[in-house]
Scaffold this active site. Structure first.
Site, PDB file in Angstrom:
ATOM      1  CB  SER A 301      -0.955  -0.030   1.198  1.00 55.52           C
ATOM      2  OG  SER A 301      -1.944   0.950   1.066  1.00 55.52           O
ATOM      3  CG  ASP A 386      -6.651  -2.577  -3.632  1.00 55.68           C
ATOM      4  OD1 ASP A 386      -7.289  -1.713  -2.993  1.00 55.68           O
ATOM      5  OD2 ASP A 386      -5.504  -2.937  -3.313  1.00 55.68           O
ATOM      6  CG  HIS A 415      -5.850  -2.104   0.365  1.00 56.34           C
ATOM      7  ND1 HIS A 415      -5.090  -1.750  -0.730  1.00 56.34           N
ATOM      8  CD2 HIS A 415      -5.282  -1.469   1.422  1.00 56.34           C
ATOM      9  CE1 HIS A 415      -4.127  -0.937  -0.349  1.00 56.34           C
ATOM     10  NE2 HIS A 415      -4.205  -0.766   0.961  1.00 56.34           N
TER      11      HIS A 415
END
Length: 439
Positions: A301, A386, A415
């Site tokens: 991320s 995601d 995610h």
């Protein structure tokens, strides 16, 4: 490097820390599941080809008869181009998703109401993802800007300090709380350093963090496999305090830190962050146990973004692993498609952020423009579902990489990651270490 006396206070030892491989958040399992899947096993299509989505609602893994759902189909993060309701026969139905006329991702979101509670499922079809091109462009002085910033930071003494954490050490690994200067005196990074105890020289892994404010416990597991690990926080505070301290910071002075000073490229929040990652490499390079050549950077991320950025800024990095990199193709929204986290130019945020100075600053920090600079092998992984880091934005960055690259797509992940993704990246990374060691 100065070793300060061991503190007498109890350091909080957290076994589950975000963005450690063994603690990446998994989706919450539910009694009722809404399963959505496109009609191709790899979820991939050519522009102009139709996609049909199969929907199934299950209870205890058995199709729920006569369930009613509502659905919406749209390019990810955009407004629906098709919507409606369906009654499922034997718990199943098919939705005609249409197609896309340009490369991108077409998402089908499905919602089911069961016993007064709403459940959601989604699937995202990839349309010529390898042909997606960035919306952002690279400033002419991009390289000069970062060369100057690195040179100025290098003038600041690292002033690295280490405190041994006996309660976290193992039979094989010493664990330290460390801190050091970044771009100016007193602007420090803190982190957890794990060093194998056995005499010898070791490869090293810099672990860069996902978004948020939290403590860290260190990556002892990889250190026990024979690698020095340095896990850093980016906010200039110790990483061994009670969890409520970080909660208060995240809701207080560090709330929305990702847009602080966005109107000023020289003082934007991420300038200190990016340079701090380079200084973390300085710290690793100073360790007598480091073998001097085998150094990787790993993150997911925001950490995926920082992996790419650090590898682009510092030639001492030889390998990178990036999961669902944020901060990629930020201005995508200004061209009517999904942009990367933190979505500063989305419809909800554009009224405040879509201004020339903020758009300009974003280009100096956009992962796309660092991806263009990469010269080392990288392992990348994400999923098409995601909703935090849109795959459109991630592919925009991935597609401009000219260095050796391996992409592992786990199509249905959002995610989050499957254990198999971490297993594959670790196998790839340690095979690089091993190959170099055998030369």
């Amino acid at each position: 490097m100065k070793h300060t006396p061991v503190s007498q206070r109890l350091y909080v030892f957290l076994l589950l820390i975000a963005l450690l491989p063994q603690a990446i958040a998994q989706p919450v399992e539910r009694y009722i599941k809404v399963l959505v899947s496109p009609d191709r096993a790899n979820w991939e299509y050519k522009v102009g080809e139709p996609v049909r989505f199969t929907v199934q609602v299950t209870q205890a893994n058995v199709g729920l008869a006569n369930a009613e759902v509502r659905y919406a189909v749209m390019p990810e993060k955009m407004k629906p181009v098709k919507s409606g309701t369906l009654k499922l026969k034997d718990g199943k139905a098919t939705i005609d998703g249409g197609t896309m006329s340009t490369p991108g991702f077409l998402r089908c979101e499905v919602y089911a109401q069961v016993d007064g509670k709403e459940y959601k499922g989604l699937a995202t079809a990839a349309y010529d993802a390898n042909a997606i091109q960035p919306a952002t462009d690279q400033p002419e002085d991009f390289t000069a800007f970062w060369d100057k910033a690195k040179a100025e930071a290098a003038k600041i003494p690292l002033d690295a300090r280490m405190v041994l954490l006996p309660e976290r050490c193992t039979e094989k690994v010493n664990v330290y709380h460390v801190n050091f200067n970044t771009m100016r005196e007193g602007a420090r990074y803190y982190g957890i350093l794990c060093v194998p105890k056995a005499p010898g020289k070791y490869p090293a892994i810099l672990q860069v963090p996902g978004a948020g404010v939290r403590p860290y416990s260190g990556d002892v597991a990889r250190a026990e496999k024979g690698a020095i690990t340095l896990q850093v926080g980016i906010h200039g505070v110790p990483v061994t305090m009670p969890a409520e301290v970080y909660d208060n910071l995240g809701k207080g002075p560090l709330a929305g830190y990702w847009t602080q000073n966005l109107d000023d490229r020289d003082n934007y929040y991420y300038k200190r962050v990016y340079l701090g990652c380079v200084r973390a490499v300085d710290l690793i390079s100073s360790l007598p146990e480091y073998d001097g050549s085998n150094l990787a950077v790993v993150g997911g991320s925001q950490g995926g973004a920082l992996s790419i950025v650090t590898a682009a800024l510092d030639s001492r990095i030889k390998w990178l692993v990036a999961y669902y990199p944020a901060l990629s193709d930020l201005t995508g929204y200004l061209k009517s498609r999904a942009g990367g986290w933190p979505h500063m130019f989305s419809e909800a945020n554009a009224a405040f952020n879509n201004k020339p100075d903020r758009v300009k600053t974003s280009k100096y920090y956009d992962v796309v423009n660092f991806a263009r600079q990469l010269k080392i092998p990288g392992f990348y992984s994400w999923g098409y579902n995601d909703e935090t880091c849109p795959p459109t934005s991630m592919h925009a960055a991935y597609n401009v990489i000219n260095a050796p690259k391996t992409l592992f797509i786990a199509q249905d992940t959002g995610h989050w990651t499957y254990p198999e993704q971490w297993e594959k990246s670790d196998a790839w990374l340690f095979s690089q270490f091993k190959a170099v060691a055998q030369k």
